[in-house]
Design an enzyme around this catalytic site. Structure first.
Site, PDB file in Angstrom:
ATOM      1  N   CYS A  73      -0.305   4.035   2.373  1.00  0.00           N
ATOM      2  CA  CYS A  73       0.026   3.787   3.778  1.00  0.00           C
ATOM      3  C   CYS A  73       1.499   4.054   4.055  1.00  0.00           C
ATOM      4  CB  CYS A  73      -0.246   2.330   4.155  1.00  0.00           C
ATOM      5  SG  CYS A  73      -1.835   1.706   3.623  1.00  0.00           S
ATOM      6  N   ASP A  74       2.367   3.603   3.171  1.00  0.00           N
ATOM      7  CA  ASP A  74       3.788   3.510   3.519  1.00  0.00           C
ATOM      8  C   ASP A  74       4.712   4.392   2.689  1.00  0.00           C
ATOM      9  OD1 ASP A  74       3.161   1.620   5.458  1.00  0.00           O
ATOM     10  OD2 ASP A  74       3.264  -0.024   4.029  1.00  0.00           O
TER      11      ASP A  74
ATOM     12  N   CYS B  71       0.848  -1.203   0.000  1.00  0.00           N
ATOM     13  CA  CYS B  71       0.000   0.000   0.000  1.00  0.00           C
ATOM     14  C   CYS B  71       0.883   1.252   0.000  1.00  0.00           C
ATOM     15  CB  CYS B  71      -0.891  -0.032   1.243  1.00  0.00           C
ATOM     16  SG  CYS B  71      -1.838   1.463   1.520  1.00  0.00           S
TER      17      CYS B  71
HETATM   18  C1  FAD Z   1       1.255  -4.716   5.592  1.00  0.00           C
HETATM   19  C2  FAD Z   1       0.069  -3.777   5.525  1.00  0.00           C
HETATM   20  C3  FAD Z   1       0.211  -2.487   6.006  1.00  0.00           C
HETATM   21  C4  FAD Z   1      -0.875  -1.594   5.973  1.00  0.00           C
HETATM   22  N1  FAD Z   1      -0.697  -0.343   6.464  1.00  0.00           N
HETATM   23  C5  FAD Z   1      -1.739   0.518   6.486  1.00  0.00           C
HETATM   24  C6  FAD Z   1      -1.589   1.828   7.017  1.00  0.00           C
HETATM   25  O1  FAD Z   1      -0.499   2.240   7.451  1.00  0.00           O
HETATM   26  N2  FAD Z   1      -2.679   2.643   7.006  1.00  0.00           N
HETATM   27  C7  FAD Z   1      -3.898   2.248   6.513  1.00  0.00           C
HETATM   28  O2  FAD Z   1      -4.853   3.017   6.560  1.00  0.00           O
HETATM   29  N3  FAD Z   1      -4.056   1.003   5.986  1.00  0.00           N
HETATM   30  C8  FAD Z   1      -3.015   0.127   5.965  1.00  0.00           C
HETATM   31  N4  FAD Z   1      -3.166  -1.105   5.418  1.00  0.00           N
HETATM   32  C9  FAD Z   1      -4.493  -1.483   4.894  1.00  0.00           C
HETATM   33  C10 FAD Z   1      -5.421  -1.829   6.076  1.00  0.00           C
HETATM   34  O3  FAD Z   1      -4.759  -2.746   6.913  1.00  0.00           O
HETATM   35  C11 FAD Z   1      -6.730  -2.411   5.548  1.00  0.00           C
HETATM   36  O4  FAD Z   1      -7.350  -1.461   4.727  1.00  0.00           O
HETATM   37  C12 FAD Z   1      -7.670  -2.762   6.691  1.00  0.00           C
HETATM   38  O5  FAD Z   1      -7.062  -3.650   7.608  1.00  0.00           O
HETATM   39  C13 FAD Z   1      -8.921  -3.430   6.151  1.00  0.00           C
HETATM   40  O6  FAD Z   1      -9.744  -3.712   7.248  1.00  0.00           O
HETATM   41  P1  FAD Z   1     -10.897  -4.818   7.189  1.00  0.00           P
HETATM   42  O7  FAD Z   1     -11.417  -4.902   8.567  1.00  0.00           O
HETATM   43  O8  FAD Z   1     -11.825  -4.503   6.090  1.00  0.00           O
HETATM   44  O9  FAD Z   1     -10.209  -6.187   6.769  1.00  0.00           O
HETATM   45  P2  FAD Z   1      -8.907  -6.945   7.273  1.00  0.00           P
HETATM   46  O10 FAD Z   1      -7.984  -6.078   8.001  1.00  0.00           O
HETATM   47  O11 FAD Z   1      -8.418  -7.647   6.049  1.00  0.00           O
HETATM   48  O12 FAD Z   1      -9.484  -8.011   8.315  1.00  0.00           O
HETATM   49  C14 FAD Z   1     -10.204  -9.119   7.879  1.00  0.00           C
HETATM   50  C15 FAD Z   1     -10.551  -9.957   9.093  1.00  0.00           C
HETATM   51  O13 FAD Z   1     -11.421 -11.008   8.674  1.00  0.00           O
HETATM   52  C16 FAD Z   1     -11.020 -12.195   9.314  1.00  0.00           C
HETATM   53  N5  FAD Z   1     -11.554 -13.313   8.538  1.00  0.00           N
HETATM   54  C17 FAD Z   1     -11.357 -13.623   7.236  1.00  0.00           C
HETATM   55  N6  FAD Z   1     -12.031 -14.744   6.917  1.00  0.00           N
HETATM   56  C18 FAD Z   1     -12.684 -15.143   8.056  1.00  0.00           C
HETATM   57  C19 FAD Z   1     -13.527 -16.227   8.379  1.00  0.00           C
HETATM   58  N7  FAD Z   1     -13.852 -17.158   7.487  1.00  0.00           N
HETATM   59  N8  FAD Z   1     -14.005 -16.317   9.648  1.00  0.00           N
HETATM   60  C20 FAD Z   1     -13.683 -15.396  10.588  1.00  0.00           C
HETATM   61  N9  FAD Z   1     -12.893 -14.332  10.309  1.00  0.00           N
HETATM   62  C21 FAD Z   1     -12.388 -14.226   9.072  1.00  0.00           C
HETATM   63  C22 FAD Z   1      -9.501 -12.098   9.368  1.00  0.00           C
HETATM   64  O14 FAD Z   1      -8.965 -12.985  10.350  1.00  0.00           O
HETATM   65  C23 FAD Z   1      -9.356 -10.625   9.763  1.00  0.00           C
HETATM   66  O15 FAD Z   1      -9.501 -10.495  11.154  1.00  0.00           O
HETATM   67  C24 FAD Z   1      -2.114  -2.014   5.432  1.00  0.00           C
HETATM   68  C25 FAD Z   1      -2.248  -3.315   4.927  1.00  0.00           C
HETATM   69  C26 FAD Z   1      -1.175  -4.200   4.971  1.00  0.00           C
HETATM   70  C27 FAD Z   1      -1.341  -5.592   4.419  1.00  0.00           C
END
Ligand code: FAD
Length: 335
Positions: A151-152, A148
């Protein structure tokens, strides 16, 4: 997804729980939805999946989530989200959903340990960036390997960075990185790009961006942080090391929607179809975060969608209590 026989027999042995709001996923979207639903006294249950805190917990530091002027550790932010939701009565279950039946009510969600009957469901299973699967990648994620640029990118001021990929995202993010980085080398395994013509034109005319064609990235090198990448030219087989401070990987992004195939509408890219009201085509099933967001993919936007989805779930349950069974999302009065 239909139940198969082994799942039905496993289901028989599992404890069954009825909940008003079930949230699948414990990333920023799921835990914010939990906070809002808990504050509405609905005692939501969150299934964490294998990644408690979601993708953000993989990163060292988050500098663009408001309220933390000095930044905050990714894992710490996830823990704070969890703590805040639990303070109001959300229940966090270390469990993973393995199948769902959204055709009858209450909805049935089979998890590894328990079968849930849920009056409303918030899907916040997130998305997973496609990984290169090369040595050094997982070890150096958050230490120079990123998925991303928004983000970074800031961490790479005046540094040389590598972008891997040849589609729209790779070029968009590569162009974004020109704000910070000294140079951006795009490594692509083909001789032509898949990205749209306008993006290609912009990238080719950007002096900071150069391209390395027909080349595979085969390894990421560095002890505590990225120092170089190893690449192999596809035609000649020639190997080379390129020094770099960062590797931005943009070779795809997979929304975690396999569980919901055939149950809720999914678009051609695999994202859950939703609108501003976070609804799906199944009343009572709401979407939050990256699983329904191919555009923004940020902690703050995912958390915002989590809040909105929970507010809709509350309204849906209120409508049910009033005997309104076709409620499909609030639209505010124009007055
Ligand atoms: C390395 C990295 C660094 C990042 N840095 C930043 C940053 O600095 N700033 C920023 O704004 N964004 C950052 N992002 C992006 C940000 O992390 C995501 O936009 C955000 O986490 C998305 O949130 P979410 O809750 O939609 O999904 P996710 O964070 O993807 O969470 C999904 C959740 O669903 C759960 N899950 C999946 N399938 C199942 C299932 N079958 N049963 C139960 N649970 C399940 C997983 O375990 C997880 O807990 C970064 C991403 C990465 C990969």
């Amino acid at each position: 997804m239909d139940f198969n026989l082994s799942e039905i027999s496993q289901k028989a042995e599992k404890q069954e729980k009825h909940v008003k709001v079930l949230i699948i996923g414990s990333g920023p979207a799921g835990l914010t939805a939990a906070l809002y639903a808990a504050r509405a006294e609905l005692k939501p249950v969150v299934l964490t999946g294998i990644e408690l805190g979601g993708q953000v917990s993989l990163t060292d530091k988050v500098e663009n989530y408001p309220g933390f002027p000095e930044g905050v550790g990714g894992q710490e932010l996830g823990e704070l989200f969890q703590k805040q939701a639990e303070r109001f009565g959300a229940v966090i279950e270390f469990d993973t959903a393995t199948s769902v039946d959204l055709r009858s009510r209450p909805f049935t969600i089979v998890a590894e340990n328990t079968v849930y009957k849920a009056d409303t469901l918030i899907i916040s299973t997130g998305a997973t960036p496609v990984h290169l699967v090369v040595p050094g990648e997982s070890e150096l994620t958050g230490r120079g390997v990123s998925y991303c640029a928004t983000c970074d990118g800031w961490f790479f001021k005046d540094k040389d960075v590598i972008v891997v990929g040849g589609g729209d995202t790779a070029l968009e993010e590569g162009l974004f990185l020109t704000r910070y980085a000294k140079s951006i080398t795009v490594i692509h395994r083909r001789a032509t790009l898949r990205a749209g013509a306008v993006l290609q034109k912009r990238a080719f005319s950007e002096p900071k961006i150069k391209f390395v064609w027909n080349t595979l990235l085969t390894g990421i090198l560095g002890k505590d942080k990225v120092e170089a990448v190893r690449v192999r030219h596809i035609d000649t087989g020639q190997e080379q090391e390129i020094p770099t401070a960062g590797v931005f990987v943009f070779i795809g992004h997979n929304p975690n929607t396999q569980l919901f195939q055939g149950q809720v509408e999914i678009d051609e890219r695999g994202y859950l179809k939703t609108g501003v009201a976070m609804t799906t085509n199944v009343p009572g099933v709401f979407v939050a975060g990256e699983v329904g967001d191919p555009i923004y993919r940020q902690v703050v936007t995912s958390a915002g969608m989590g809040a909105a989805a929970a507010m809709q779930a509350v309204k849906y349950l209120e409508a049910q209590e009033e005997g309104i069974h076709d409620y499909s999302g609030a639209v505010k009065d124009e007055a």
